[in-house]
Structure formats: structure tokens, C-alpha cells
Design a protein around this motif. Structure first.
Motif, PDB file in Angstrom:
ATOM      1  N   LEU A  19       1.210  -0.987  -0.129  1.00  0.00           N
ATOM      2  CA  LEU A  19      -0.100   0.071  -0.213  1.00  0.00           C
ATOM      3  C   LEU A  19       0.618   1.021   0.477  1.00  0.00           C
ATOM      4  O   LEU A  19       2.077   1.110   0.725  1.00  0.00           O
ATOM      5  CB  LEU A  19      -1.107  -0.158   1.663  1.00  0.00           C
ATOM      6  CG  LEU A  19      -2.102  -1.226   1.486  1.00  0.00           C
ATOM      7  CD1 LEU A  19      -2.639  -1.035   3.074  1.00  0.00           C
ATOM      8  CD2 LEU A  19      -2.749  -1.530  -0.093  1.00  0.00           C
ATOM      9  N   ASP A  20       0.170   2.275  -0.590  1.00  0.00           N
ATOM     10  CA  ASP A  20       1.299   3.731  -0.447  1.00  0.00           C
ATOM     11  C   ASP A  20       2.203   3.670   0.963  1.00  0.00           C
ATOM     12  O   ASP A  20       2.884   4.832   0.873  1.00  0.00           O
ATOM     13  CB  ASP A  20       0.075   4.902  -1.140  1.00  0.00           C
ATOM     14  CG  ASP A  20       0.318   5.003  -2.662  1.00  0.00           C
ATOM     15  OD1 ASP A  20       0.716   3.687  -3.328  1.00  0.00           O
ATOM     16  OD2 ASP A  20      -0.704   5.001  -2.890  1.00  0.00           O
ATOM     17  N   ASP A  21       1.189   3.448   1.742  1.00  0.00           N
ATOM     18  CA  ASP A  21       2.364   3.746   3.523  1.00  0.00           C
ATOM     19  C   ASP A  21       3.060   2.171   3.234  1.00  0.00           C
ATOM     20  O   ASP A  21       3.714   2.285   4.515  1.00  0.00           O
ATOM     21  CB  ASP A  21       1.018   3.852   4.577  1.00  0.00           C
ATOM     22  CG  ASP A  21      -0.065   2.378   4.482  1.00  0.00           C
ATOM     23  OD1 ASP A  21       0.394   0.883   4.051  1.00  0.00           O
ATOM     24  OD2 ASP A  21      -0.524   2.288   6.094  1.00  0.00           O
ATOM     25  N   GLY A  22       3.154   2.375   3.102  1.00  0.00           N
ATOM     26  CA  GLY A  22       4.112   0.647   3.007  1.00  0.00           C
ATOM     27  C   GLY A  22       3.443  -0.964   3.513  1.00  0.00           C
ATOM     28  O   GLY A  22       4.691  -1.613   3.880  1.00  0.00           O
ATOM     29  N   THR A  23       2.753  -0.456   3.787  1.00  0.00           N
ATOM     30  CA  THR A  23       1.597  -1.592   4.133  1.00  0.00           C
ATOM     31  C   THR A  23       1.459  -3.074   3.253  1.00  0.00           C
ATOM     32  O   THR A  23       1.087  -2.807   1.989  1.00  0.00           O
ATOM     33  CB  THR A  23       0.475  -1.567   5.364  1.00  0.00           C
ATOM     34  OG1 THR A  23       1.049  -0.405   5.903  1.00  0.00           O
ATOM     35  CG2 THR A  23      -0.041  -2.611   5.935  1.00  0.00           C
ATOM     36  N   PRO A  24       2.285  -4.477   3.982  1.00  0.00           N
ATOM     37  CA  PRO A  24       2.183  -5.352   2.515  1.00  0.00           C
ATOM     38  C   PRO A  24       0.967  -5.899   2.821  1.00  0.00           C
ATOM     39  O   PRO A  24       0.540  -6.238   4.254  1.00  0.00           O
ATOM     40  CB  PRO A  24       3.401  -6.776   2.661  1.00  0.00           C
ATOM     41  CG  PRO A  24       3.725  -5.876   4.531  1.00  0.00           C
ATOM     42  CD  PRO A  24       3.533  -4.198   4.382  1.00  0.00           C
ATOM     43  N   LEU A  25       0.178  -6.253   1.255  1.00  0.00           N
ATOM     44  CA  LEU A  25      -1.439  -7.039   1.921  1.00  0.00           C
ATOM     45  C   LEU A  25      -1.345  -7.935   0.626  1.00  0.00           C
ATOM     46  O   LEU A  25      -1.002  -7.997  -0.112  1.00  0.00           O
ATOM     47  CB  LEU A  25      -1.881  -5.607   1.174  1.00  0.00           C
ATOM     48  CG  LEU A  25      -3.398  -6.249   2.004  1.00  0.00           C
ATOM     49  CD1 LEU A  25      -4.348  -6.702   3.532  1.00  0.00           C
ATOM     50  CD2 LEU A  25      -4.581  -4.889   1.438  1.00  0.00           C
ATOM     51  N   PRO A  26      -1.303  -9.158   1.169  1.00  0.00           N
ATOM     52  CA  PRO A  26      -1.381 -10.427   0.202  1.00  0.00           C
ATOM     53  C   PRO A  26      -2.418 -10.563  -0.339  1.00  0.00           C
ATOM     54  O   PRO A  26      -3.979 -10.343  -0.040  1.00  0.00           O
ATOM     55  CB  PRO A  26      -1.315 -11.323   1.025  1.00  0.00           C
ATOM     56  CG  PRO A  26      -1.621 -10.830   3.006  1.00  0.00           C
ATOM     57  CD  PRO A  26      -1.309  -9.577   2.462  1.00  0.00           C
ATOM     58  N   PHE A  27      -3.646 -10.984  -2.132  1.00  0.00           N
ATOM     59  CA  PHE A  27      -3.579 -11.479  -2.452  1.00  0.00           C
ATOM     60  C   PHE A  27      -3.908 -13.244  -2.926  1.00  0.00           C
ATOM     61  O   PHE A  27      -2.797 -13.732  -2.938  1.00  0.00           O
ATOM     62  CB  PHE A  27      -3.735 -10.527  -4.146  1.00  0.00           C
ATOM     63  CG  PHE A  27      -2.949 -10.624  -4.813  1.00  0.00           C
ATOM     64  CD1 PHE A  27      -2.579 -11.681  -6.032  1.00  0.00           C
ATOM     65  CD2 PHE A  27      -1.167  -9.888  -4.023  1.00  0.00           C
ATOM     66  CE1 PHE A  27      -2.108 -11.619  -7.004  1.00  0.00           C
ATOM     67  CE2 PHE A  27      -0.704  -9.440  -5.851  1.00  0.00           C
ATOM     68  CZ  PHE A  27      -0.830 -10.617  -6.499  1.00  0.00           C
ATOM     69  N   ASP A  28      -4.920 -13.585  -2.923  1.00  0.00           N
ATOM     70  CA  ASP A  28      -5.045 -14.779  -3.583  1.00  0.00           C
ATOM     71  C   ASP A  28      -5.251 -14.832  -5.094  1.00  0.00           C
ATOM     72  O   ASP A  28      -5.459 -14.089  -5.966  1.00  0.00           O
ATOM     73  CB  ASP A  28      -6.128 -15.751  -2.636  1.00  0.00           C
ATOM     74  CG  ASP A  28      -7.613 -15.002  -3.086  1.00  0.00           C
ATOM     75  OD1 ASP A  28      -7.733 -14.221  -3.568  1.00  0.00           O
ATOM     76  OD2 ASP A  28      -8.908 -15.636  -2.238  1.00  0.00           O
ATOM     77  N   ALA A  29      -5.253 -16.088  -5.394  1.00  0.00           N
ATOM     78  CA  ALA A  29      -5.634 -16.394  -6.794  1.00  0.00           C
ATOM     79  C   ALA A  29      -7.277 -15.810  -7.642  1.00  0.00           C
ATOM     80  O   ALA A  29      -7.126 -15.456  -8.613  1.00  0.00           O
ATOM     81  CB  ALA A  29      -5.235 -17.837  -7.283  1.00  0.00           C
ATOM     82  N   THR A  30      -7.814 -15.759  -6.526  1.00  0.00           N
ATOM     83  CA  THR A  30      -9.180 -15.675  -7.034  1.00  0.00           C
ATOM     84  C   THR A  30      -9.052 -14.097  -7.567  1.00  0.00           C
ATOM     85  O   THR A  30      -9.848 -12.942  -7.533  1.00  0.00           O
ATOM     86  CB  THR A  30     -10.145 -15.772  -6.139  1.00  0.00           C
ATOM     87  OG1 THR A  30     -10.370 -17.053  -6.010  1.00  0.00           O
ATOM     88  CG2 THR A  30     -11.693 -15.213  -6.312  1.00  0.00           C
TER      89      THR A  30
END
Length: 67
Positions: A19-30
Motif C-alpha cells: 500500500l502507499d503507506d508501505g503496508t504489505p497486503l497479500p492477494f490470492d488467486a481468486t
């Protein structure tokens, strides 16, 4: 919401964004498949849709950010 692609595994079609604040966020295949993408390179700007359930954020869509 906008973010930057951070990781991507072509075999599992999963990864993460920053994210623009540097926070990582995972995503899945869906979420990846919902955006209609075939490939994602780290550093690309992406648009994501996020839902929040029970205080946890989850990406539901990843697509390229176009101007």
C-alpha cells in the motif's frame, strides 16, 4: 485503492502488494483472476479492491492502474 505490486508467483497466481503507506497486503488467486491479468511484475502500479471482515483486510481484485 492504488498499490504497488511487491511479489507475484506465476504458478500459484498469488502475491502481495505494498500500500502507499508501505503496508504489505497479500492477494490470492481468486483476486488475481478477477482482474483478468495474465502476469504481474514487481513495481507495477495496480488498482485493488479491498474488503474488511472481522478487522481483517482482504484483496478481492487486482488489476493494472491505468491513467
Amino acid at each position: 485503492m492504488q498499490a504497488t505490486a511487491y511479489t507475484y508467483d506465476a504458478d500459484s497466481r498469488t502475491g502481495s502488494v505494498l500500500l502507499d503507506d508501505g503496508t504489505p497486503l497479500p492477494f490470492d488467486a481468486t483476486a488475481f483472476e478477477a482482474g483478468g491479468l495474465r502476469l504481474l511484475r514487481p513495481g507495477q502500479r495496480v488498482r485493488i479492491d479491498v474488503t474488511e471482515e472481522a478487522g481483517e483486510r482482504r484483496i478481492t481484485l487486482v488489476t493494472l492502474q491505468t491513467f
